[in-house]
Design a protein around this motif. Structure first.
Motif, PDB file in Angstrom:
ATOM      1  N   SER A  11      -1.390  -1.909 -16.543  1.00 48.62           N
ATOM      2  CA  SER A  11      -0.430  -1.194 -16.021  1.00 48.62           C
ATOM      3  C   SER A  11       0.183  -1.820 -15.069  1.00 48.62           C
ATOM      4  N   LEU A  12      -0.327  -2.727 -14.135  1.00 50.42           N
ATOM      5  CA  LEU A  12       0.250  -3.269 -12.989  1.00 50.42           C
ATOM      6  C   LEU A  12       1.157  -4.408 -13.655  1.00 50.42           C
ATOM      7  N   TYR A  13       0.363  -5.268 -14.648  1.00 55.82           N
ATOM      8  CA  TYR A  13       1.145  -6.172 -15.276  1.00 55.82           C
ATOM      9  C   TYR A  13       2.496  -5.901 -15.875  1.00 55.82           C
ATOM     10  N   ALA A  14       2.472  -4.945 -16.705  1.00 55.49           N
ATOM     11  CA  ALA A  14       3.372  -4.222 -17.228  1.00 55.49           C
ATOM     12  C   ALA A  14       4.520  -3.910 -16.385  1.00 55.49           C
ATOM     13  N   GLN A  15       4.352  -3.621 -15.152  1.00 51.30           N
ATOM     14  CA  GLN A  15       5.133  -3.078 -14.300  1.00 51.30           C
ATOM     15  C   GLN A  15       5.458  -4.206 -13.304  1.00 51.30           C
ATOM     16  N   ARG A  16       5.193  -5.295 -13.740  1.00 54.01           N
ATOM     17  CA  ARG A  16       5.395  -6.610 -12.573  1.00 54.01           C
ATOM     18  C   ARG A  16       6.647  -6.559 -12.245  1.00 54.01           C
ATOM     19  N   GLY A  17       7.748  -6.273 -13.089  1.00 59.25           N
ATOM     20  CA  GLY A  17       9.353  -6.252 -12.395  1.00 59.25           C
ATOM     21  C   GLY A  17       9.722  -5.194 -11.176  1.00 59.25           C
ATOM     22  N   ILE A  18       9.068  -4.031 -11.454  1.00 59.44           N
ATOM     23  CA  ILE A  18       9.066  -2.781 -10.611  1.00 59.44           C
ATOM     24  C   ILE A  18       8.361  -3.276  -9.151  1.00 59.44           C
ATOM     25  N   VAL A  19       7.282  -3.902  -9.352  1.00 50.69           N
ATOM     26  CA  VAL A  19       6.236  -4.496  -8.078  1.00 50.69           C
ATOM     27  C   VAL A  19       6.921  -5.438  -7.424  1.00 50.69           C
ATOM     28  N   PHE A  20       7.614  -6.504  -8.266  1.00 52.97           N
ATOM     29  CA  PHE A  20       8.257  -7.709  -7.561  1.00 52.97           C
ATOM     30  C   PHE A  20       9.641  -6.974  -7.118  1.00 52.97           C
ATOM     31  N   PHE A  22      10.222  -4.135  -5.632  1.00 51.63           N
ATOM     32  CA  PHE A  22       9.770  -3.395  -4.407  1.00 51.63           C
ATOM     33  C   PHE A  22       9.185  -4.349  -3.307  1.00 51.63           C
ATOM     34  N   LEU A  23       8.450  -5.354  -3.782  1.00 52.75           N
ATOM     35  CA  LEU A  23       8.168  -6.382  -2.685  1.00 52.75           C
ATOM     36  C   LEU A  23       9.365  -6.996  -2.142  1.00 52.75           C
ATOM     37  N   GLY A  24      10.249  -7.246  -2.908  1.00 54.59           N
ATOM     38  CA  GLY A  24      11.342  -8.089  -2.518  1.00 54.59           C
ATOM     39  C   GLY A  24      12.266  -7.265  -1.542  1.00 54.59           C
ATOM     40  N   ALA A  25      12.284  -5.925  -1.856  1.00 51.58           N
ATOM     41  CA  ALA A  25      13.175  -4.929  -0.997  1.00 51.58           C
ATOM     42  C   ALA A  25      12.281  -4.767   0.286  1.00 51.58           C
ATOM     43  N   THR A  26      10.970  -4.853   0.432  1.00 50.23           N
ATOM     44  CA  THR A  26      10.325  -4.805   1.732  1.00 50.23           C
ATOM     45  C   THR A  26      10.445  -5.900   2.405  1.00 50.23           C
ATOM     46  N   PHE A  27      10.571  -7.104   1.825  1.00 55.63           N
ATOM     47  CA  PHE A  27      10.694  -8.353   2.560  1.00 55.63           C
ATOM     48  C   PHE A  27      12.206  -8.233   3.146  1.00 55.63           C
ATOM     49  N   ILE A 261      15.962  -0.225  -7.465  1.00 51.24           N
ATOM     50  CA  ILE A 261      14.817  -0.566  -6.595  1.00 51.24           C
ATOM     51  C   ILE A 261      14.873  -1.079  -5.299  1.00 51.24           C
ATOM     52  N   ALA A 262      15.771  -2.146  -5.237  1.00 45.85           N
ATOM     53  CA  ALA A 262      16.001  -3.128  -3.913  1.00 45.85           C
ATOM     54  C   ALA A 262      16.690  -2.271  -2.989  1.00 45.85           C
ATOM     55  N   THR A 263      17.559  -1.257  -3.308  1.00 47.03           N
ATOM     56  CA  THR A 263      18.079  -0.296  -2.312  1.00 47.03           C
ATOM     57  C   THR A 263      17.222   0.384  -1.464  1.00 47.03           C
ATOM     58  N   SER A 264      15.805   0.591  -1.813  1.00 46.45           N
ATOM     59  CA  SER A 264      14.715   1.045  -0.895  1.00 46.45           C
ATOM     60  C   SER A 264      14.559   0.407   0.449  1.00 46.45           C
ATOM     61  N   GLU A 265      15.347  -0.739   0.251  1.00 46.62           N
ATOM     62  CA  GLU A 265      15.573  -1.554   1.774  1.00 46.62           C
ATOM     63  C   GLU A 265      16.013  -0.779   2.691  1.00 46.62           C
ATOM     64  N   SER A 295      14.162   6.722  -7.400  1.00 41.52           N
ATOM     65  CA  SER A 295      14.150   5.600  -8.370  1.00 41.52           C
ATOM     66  C   SER A 295      13.016   4.798  -8.722  1.00 41.52           C
ATOM     67  N   PRO A 296      12.502   4.183  -7.695  1.00 44.56           N
ATOM     68  CA  PRO A 296      11.178   3.409  -7.767  1.00 44.56           C
ATOM     69  C   PRO A 296      10.138   4.092  -8.100  1.00 44.56           C
ATOM     70  N   LEU A 297       9.954   5.382  -7.970  1.00 49.31           N
ATOM     71  CA  LEU A 297       8.799   6.293  -8.230  1.00 49.31           C
ATOM     72  C   LEU A 297       9.021   6.553  -9.753  1.00 49.31           C
TER      73      LEU A 297
END
Length: 314
Positions: A11-20, A22-27, A261-265, A295-297
């Motif tokens: 599941s995590l691999y399938a959603q790697r785009g979402i994960v990346f 969200f990580l980008g938005a955090t950074f 998702i980037a807007t969660s920044e 959106s991210p959820l």
């Protein structure tokens, strides 16, 4: 136990785009905080130079085996992504160094709207009703949190230099959307290489740097203390991780999805501001944060239930 672990990993691999994304938005949220502090001590031109220099480092990770795939159209797209990346970097540093950045945020993070329109026109990406609703809720959420002075009133228009600040913020949104769309076009053509895109941005930026320096020559503030050097290094590292995560997200998700998702920044930046400055939290900000995080959820939960990438490459 093993089947459960396998399900989670798949599941995590399938959603790697979402994960990346969200990580980008955090950074990027941490980056915005650092930029807001560092631009009071160092000229934006020096920050841009340091980041461009760091963009040259991925040369060791370039997929040289892709070289036989590139056609003139691919080369033009790569150069365009580099130009757009430079535009985002320069305009973002300048825009968020200005006072009352809430108005800037509302304009810069209108990017998902632009991505949806350009994605449909240039990439023939589908626009579902649910995506359109998420884009609308996302933008409303940004406005509720940032409370731009041009909508909520205030003592000033929210920009130092008036129309110049407005143009910089609009340019940042347009450059960001263009960068996302061109990157997705490279994915469709199977010639997408994030390391090459970063290197291209660095090379183009270094070539354009003398022009940028001439504009800011009379106002340059140089590094004077160890704190200045430390903040600059932190800014470069955080921004580098943010950009890399965003490029990796674009490899497997549509530009509009990554942009949403980037807007969660905005939410994370606001949370950091409240935590560090103890600013009061208004109900409009809480409501805005909830709207943005839908959106991210939504994409994460949908992907886990499907156990496959939300937007498989065609």
């Amino acid at each position: 136990m093993a089947p459960t672990s396998g399900f989670l990993l798949s599941s995590l691999y399938a959603q790697r785009g979402i994960v990346f994304a969200f990580l980008g938005a955090t950074f990027f949220a941490f980056n915005s905080l650092v930029v807001n502090v560092i631009t009071k001590r160092i000229s934006p031109t020096i920050i841009i130079f340091a980041r461009l220099f760091a963009y040259l480092s991925p040369v060791a990770f370039i997929r040289w085996d892709y070289s036989d795939r590139y056609r003139p159209c691919d080369v033009l797209l790569i150069v365009f992504v580099g130009l757009s990346g430079l535009g985002v970097l320069a305009s973002a540093v300048i825009a968020f160094s200005m006072p009352q950045i809430e108005s800037t945020s509302a304009i810069v993070f209108s990017r998902p709207v632009i991505c949806v329109i350009l994605g449909k026109l240039l990439l023939d990406e589908s626009i579902r009703i649910s995506d359109a609703v998420l884009v609308f809720l996302n933008f409303v959420g940004v406005v509720l949190i940032s409370e731009p002075s041009f909508l909520f009133g205030g003592d000033s228009v929210g920009y130092e230099g008036g129309i110049v600040g407005l143009l910089v913020a609009v340019s940042c949104a347009l450059f960001g959307a263009s960068q996302f769309i061109a990157s997705r076009k490279l994915v469709q053509r199977d010639t997408y290489d994030p390391a090459l895109l970063l290197l291209t941005t660095g090379i183009i930026g270094m070539a354009a740097l003398p022009v940028i320096m001439l504009v800011d020559l009379g106002n340059l503030q140089y590094l004077k203390t160890a704190t200045d050097w430390g903040l600059l290094a932190l800014s470069v590292v955080v921004c580098g991780f943010a950009v890399a995560c965003t490029y990796l997200a674009l490899h497997s998700e549509k530009a509009s999805v990554v942009s949403l998702i980037a807007t969660s920044e905005v939410v994370m930046s606001y949370s950091l501001q409240v935590f560090l400055t103890e600013d009061p939290v208004g109900w409009s900000s809480i409501a805005g944060a909830c709207l943005i995080m839908i959106s991210p959820l939504k994409y994460a939960v949908s992907g886990i239930l499907r156990e496959e990438p939300l937007h498989p490459e065609e």
